[in-house]
Design a protein around this motif. Structure first.
Motif, PDB file in Angstrom:
ATOM      1  N   GLY A 114     -91.508  19.928  31.774  1.00 33.26           N
ATOM      2  CA  GLY A 114     -91.984  21.311  31.776  1.00 33.26           C
ATOM      3  C   GLY A 114     -93.440  21.407  31.327  1.00 33.26           C
ATOM      4  O   GLY A 114     -94.016  20.439  30.798  1.00 33.26           O
TER       5      GLY A 114
ATOM      6  N   ARG B  71     -86.679  21.810  34.024  1.00 35.03           N
ATOM      7  CA  ARG B  71     -87.651  21.287  33.084  1.00 35.03           C
ATOM      8  C   ARG B  71     -88.574  20.214  33.659  1.00 35.03           C
ATOM      9  O   ARG B  71     -88.552  19.059  33.227  1.00 35.03           O
ATOM     10  CB  ARG B  71     -86.953  20.754  31.798  1.00 35.03           C
ATOM     11  CG  ARG B  71     -85.873  21.626  31.191  1.00 35.03           C
ATOM     12  CD  ARG B  71     -86.342  23.030  30.835  1.00 35.03           C
ATOM     13  NE  ARG B  71     -87.495  23.018  29.970  1.00 35.03           N
ATOM     14  CZ  ARG B  71     -88.633  23.662  30.297  1.00 35.03           C
ATOM     15  NH1 ARG B  71     -88.758  24.359  31.400  1.00 35.03           N
ATOM     16  NH2 ARG B  71     -89.641  23.623  29.471  1.00 35.03           N
TER      17      ARG B  71
ATOM     18  N   ASN C 109    -105.165  31.016  29.982  1.00 35.44           N
ATOM     19  CA  ASN C 109    -103.913  31.180  30.717  1.00 35.44           C
ATOM     20  C   ASN C 109    -104.095  32.280  31.768  1.00 35.44           C
ATOM     21  O   ASN C 109    -104.106  33.451  31.444  1.00 35.44           O
ATOM     22  CB  ASN C 109    -102.788  31.538  29.731  1.00 35.44           C
ATOM     23  CG  ASN C 109    -101.483  31.902  30.426  1.00 35.44           C
ATOM     24  OD1 ASN C 109    -100.765  32.801  29.989  1.00 35.44           O
ATOM     25  ND2 ASN C 109    -101.148  31.230  31.503  1.00 35.44           N
TER      26      ASN C 109
ATOM     27  N   TYR D 137     -98.490  29.941  36.440  1.00 39.27           N
ATOM     28  CA  TYR D 137     -98.283  30.994  37.454  1.00 39.27           C
ATOM     29  C   TYR D 137     -99.315  30.872  38.587  1.00 39.27           C
ATOM     30  O   TYR D 137     -99.600  31.861  39.283  1.00 39.27           O
ATOM     31  CB  TYR D 137     -98.360  32.388  36.811  1.00 39.27           C
ATOM     32  CG  TYR D 137     -97.306  32.596  35.751  1.00 39.27           C
ATOM     33  CD1 TYR D 137     -96.014  32.979  36.082  1.00 39.27           C
ATOM     34  CD2 TYR D 137     -97.594  32.368  34.405  1.00 39.27           C
ATOM     35  CE1 TYR D 137     -95.030  33.134  35.117  1.00 39.27           C
ATOM     36  CE2 TYR D 137     -96.618  32.520  33.423  1.00 39.27           C
ATOM     37  CZ  TYR D 137     -95.343  32.906  33.799  1.00 39.27           C
ATOM     38  OH  TYR D 137     -94.371  33.054  32.829  1.00 39.27           O
TER      39      TYR D 137
ATOM     40  N   ASN E  66     -99.320  35.343  30.968  1.00 38.06           N
ATOM     41  CA  ASN E  66     -98.102  35.855  30.343  1.00 38.06           C
ATOM     42  C   ASN E  66     -98.501  36.245  28.923  1.00 38.06           C
ATOM     43  O   ASN E  66     -99.020  35.370  28.209  1.00 38.06           O
ATOM     44  CB  ASN E  66     -97.034  34.749  30.315  1.00 38.06           C
ATOM     45  CG  ASN E  66     -95.748  35.192  29.646  1.00 38.06           C
ATOM     46  OD1 ASN E  66     -95.579  36.345  29.309  1.00 38.06           O
ATOM     47  ND2 ASN E  66     -94.843  34.231  29.449  1.00 38.06           N
TER      48      ASN E  66
ATOM     49  N   PHE F   5     -99.177  33.583  25.354  1.00 38.06           N
ATOM     50  CA  PHE F   5     -97.856  32.962  25.415  1.00 38.06           C
ATOM     51  C   PHE F   5     -97.511  32.310  24.065  1.00 38.06           C
ATOM     52  O   PHE F   5     -98.383  31.819  23.364  1.00 38.06           O
ATOM     53  CB  PHE F   5     -97.812  31.940  26.558  1.00 38.06           C
ATOM     54  CG  PHE F   5     -96.441  31.369  26.766  1.00 38.06           C
ATOM     55  CD1 PHE F   5     -95.339  32.205  26.894  1.00 38.06           C
ATOM     56  CD2 PHE F   5     -96.247  30.000  26.823  1.00 38.06           C
ATOM     57  CE1 PHE F   5     -94.075  31.678  27.079  1.00 38.06           C
ATOM     58  CE2 PHE F   5     -94.983  29.467  27.009  1.00 38.06           C
ATOM     59  CZ  PHE F   5     -93.891  30.308  27.136  1.00 38.06           C
TER      60      PHE F   5
ATOM     61  N   GLY G 278     -88.643  35.554  30.961  1.00 40.63           N
ATOM     62  CA  GLY G 278     -89.819  35.092  31.689  1.00 40.63           C
ATOM     63  C   GLY G 278     -89.475  34.087  32.765  1.00 40.63           C
ATOM     64  O   GLY G 278     -90.010  32.980  32.752  1.00 40.63           O
TER      65      GLY G 278
ATOM     66  N   TYR H 220     -95.180  40.163  35.146  1.00 47.26           N
ATOM     67  CA  TYR H 220     -95.019  40.972  33.936  1.00 47.26           C
ATOM     68  C   TYR H 220     -95.878  42.229  34.006  1.00 47.26           C
ATOM     69  O   TYR H 220     -97.006  42.178  34.485  1.00 47.26           O
ATOM     70  CB  TYR H 220     -95.454  40.176  32.705  1.00 47.26           C
ATOM     71  CG  TYR H 220     -94.772  38.834  32.605  1.00 47.26           C
ATOM     72  CD1 TYR H 220     -93.427  38.749  32.274  1.00 47.26           C
ATOM     73  CD2 TYR H 220     -95.476  37.657  32.868  1.00 47.26           C
ATOM     74  CE1 TYR H 220     -92.794  37.517  32.203  1.00 47.26           C
ATOM     75  CE2 TYR H 220     -94.851  36.426  32.794  1.00 47.26           C
ATOM     76  CZ  TYR H 220     -93.510  36.359  32.457  1.00 47.26           C
ATOM     77  OH  TYR H 220     -92.883  35.146  32.398  1.00 47.26           O
TER      78      TYR H 220
ATOM     79  N   LEU I 140     -96.288  29.637  22.867  1.00 46.33           N
ATOM     80  CA  LEU I 140     -96.365  28.222  22.458  1.00 46.33           C
ATOM     81  C   LEU I 140     -97.661  27.854  21.756  1.00 46.33           C
ATOM     82  O   LEU I 140     -97.687  26.920  20.950  1.00 46.33           O
ATOM     83  CB  LEU I 140     -96.287  27.308  23.701  1.00 46.33           C
ATOM     84  CG  LEU I 140     -95.029  27.297  24.534  1.00 46.33           C
ATOM     85  CD1 LEU I 140     -95.221  26.328  25.708  1.00 46.33           C
ATOM     86  CD2 LEU I 140     -93.844  26.861  23.697  1.00 46.33           C
TER      87      LEU I 140
HETATM   88  C1  LIG Z   1     -97.811  30.959  30.234  1.00 49.07           C
HETATM   89  C2  LIG Z   1     -96.691  29.978  30.181  1.00 49.07           C
HETATM   90  N1  LIG Z   1     -96.964  28.693  29.931  1.00 49.07           N
HETATM   91  C3  LIG Z   1     -96.004  27.751  29.870  1.00 49.07           C
HETATM   92  C4  LIG Z   1     -94.672  28.089  30.052  1.00 49.07           C
HETATM   93  C5  LIG Z   1     -93.652  27.008  29.946  1.00 49.07           C
HETATM   94  O1  LIG Z   1     -93.123  26.711  31.185  1.00 49.07           O
HETATM   95  P1  LIG Z   1     -92.151  25.486  31.441  1.00 49.07           P
HETATM   96  O2  LIG Z   1     -90.844  26.062  31.884  1.00 49.07           O
HETATM   97  O3  LIG Z   1     -92.819  24.718  32.535  1.00 49.07           O
HETATM   98  O4  LIG Z   1     -92.030  24.692  30.198  1.00 49.07           O
HETATM   99  C6  LIG Z   1     -94.332  29.429  30.300  1.00 49.07           C
HETATM  100  C7  LIG Z   1     -92.922  29.842  30.443  1.00 49.07           C
HETATM  101  O5  LIG Z   1     -92.570  31.000  30.340  1.00 49.07           O
HETATM  102  C8  LIG Z   1     -95.361  30.400  30.374  1.00 49.07           C
HETATM  103  O6  LIG Z   1     -95.105  31.691  30.625  1.00 49.07           O
END
Ligand SMILES: Cc1ncc(COP(=O)(O)O)c(C=O)c1O
Length: 376
Positions: free
Chosen positions: A89, A231, A161, A196, A165, A115, A31, A309, A117
């Protein structure tokens, strides 16, 4: 010996699949942009270090960078540096947000597929993650009833989001209003992950910024300036949110990385041309991969409006994981859709941040794999 919090989260199994790949591979699994940061930003990083930006800096980020970020978004609101927190990040931005917002038992709505996280961050913060579905037939845009059905008196926040992603879905003004209205009616905080933001093809950026008071806007230098490994990200939010989130941020990372901040300011001042160049290339590649996938029987792609994507549906009756494993074995890295939640089960994510030549070769191999399974 270990905490429940850590026992309740798992690392994604994607690595194991990637380990099946041998020799030269075409990487449509990652990604991140296949570009390096803009040259003037790379120069600024070493210049910053030479000039002495190697010490701890202000915890919330350099005032000059915070001011420049407030200015960047001035079209959407009257922001000042006090509305900006510079983070390690988007990842740290979301984690610090969760830890400063969520009490045990609070429910947090998040997209599925979505995503990776959001669910673990909610669990780490002691909250209860509640997923809401995204469907291909709705262009992966959340539907009002799907959100409303999941709201309870314990719902504290909703994560959105867009561009998305793994789906490439983009919310338009009507979708944004629909979610803001729900948040207003139910007193929810909106956490809008817009990393994005500028990687969008058919329109100007569509954002939650400036449309709601209880908004935490997350963005990053990672994708927009191809600085994933550096980051650096940031939050824009009301001042009192920045103060509270800033406490967690301080006790986690102390401050952002000084020389990277120095370089990031140069990116903001000089490098919008670079983002435009990348987006033009991504758009050509999107059109290419879409046209190639569309011609593979048993594969139904959508045309993503943002991010980089493709998330096609596989309509043949074979576990998607078998298809992914075979594709990876033949040297094309891609990601099974269920890595992003069980609603991604029938999908595969291809990142088209790769050269047109690689995309063509990869799709040839993928078409062969699909054909073999269809005939089996
Ligand atoms: C939707 C989304 N949020 C957050 C992030 C995290 O990005 P960062 O590199 O700024 O931590 C990503 C990374 O792939 C992502 O796709």
């Amino acid at each position: 010996m270990f905490s429940d919090r850590v026992k309740n989260i798992e690392l994604s199994g994607i690595r194991k699949i990637f380990d099946l790949a041998q020799g030269d591979v075409i990487n449509l699994g990652l990604g991140e942009p296949d570009f390096h940061p803009p040259p003037e930003v790379i120069d600024a990083l070493s210049e910053g270090a030479k000039k002495g930006y190697n010490k701890y800096g202000p915890s919330k980020g350099f005032p000059s960078l915070r001011k420049a970020l407030a200015q960047k978004y001035s079209q959407w609101g009257d922001f000042t540096e006090n509305n900006v927190l510079v983070t390690v990040g988007g990842t740290e931005a979301i984690m610090a947000t969760m830890l400063s917002l969520i009490n045990p038992g609070d429910e947090v709505l998040y997209p599925n597929p979505g995503f990776v996280l959001y669910k673990p961050h909610t669990i780490i913060a002691g909250g209860k993650p509640i997923d809401y579905p995204l469907y291909q037939e709705h262009d992966f845009v959340p539907q009002q009833d799907d959100i409303l059905e999941r709201i309870t008196p314990k719902t504290k926040a909703i994560i959105v989001n867009s561009p998305n992603n793994p789906t490439g879905g983009v919310l338009d003004d009507r979708d944004i209003k629909m979610i803001v209205d729900i948040a207003e009616d139910h007193d929810l905080v909106i956490i809008s992950d817009e990393v994005y933001f500028n990687i969008i093809y058919e329109s100007e950026p569509k954002t939650f910024l400036g449309k709601y008071d209880k908004l935490i806007f997350v963005n990053s230098f990672s994708k927009e300036y191809a600085m994933t490994g550096w980051r650096l990200g940031y939050i824009i939010a009301p001042e009192e949110y920045i103060e509270q989130i800033g406490k967690i941020h301080y006790y986690t990372v102390a401050c952002p990385q000084s020389p990277i901040e120095y370089a990031a300011l140069v990116a903001l001042e000089k490098s919008s041309y670079y983002t435009k160049m990348m987006v033009e290339k991504f758009k050509k590649r999107r059109d290419l991969i879409y046209s190639l996938l569309k011609d593979i029987p048993g594969v139904v792609p959508n045309l993503p409006k943002g991010a980089f994507y493709m998330f096609p549906k596989i309509t043949i009756d074979i576990p998607v994981m078998d298809i992914v494993k075979e594709t990876v074995k033949r040297g094309v890295l891609c990601t099974p859709g269920n890595a992003f939640g069980d609603n991604g089960e029938k999908h595969i994510r291809f990142s088209y941040a790769a050269s047109e030549e690689d995309i063509r070769k990869a799709m040839e191999i993928f078409a062969e794999v699909i054909e073999r399974f269809r005939k089996a």
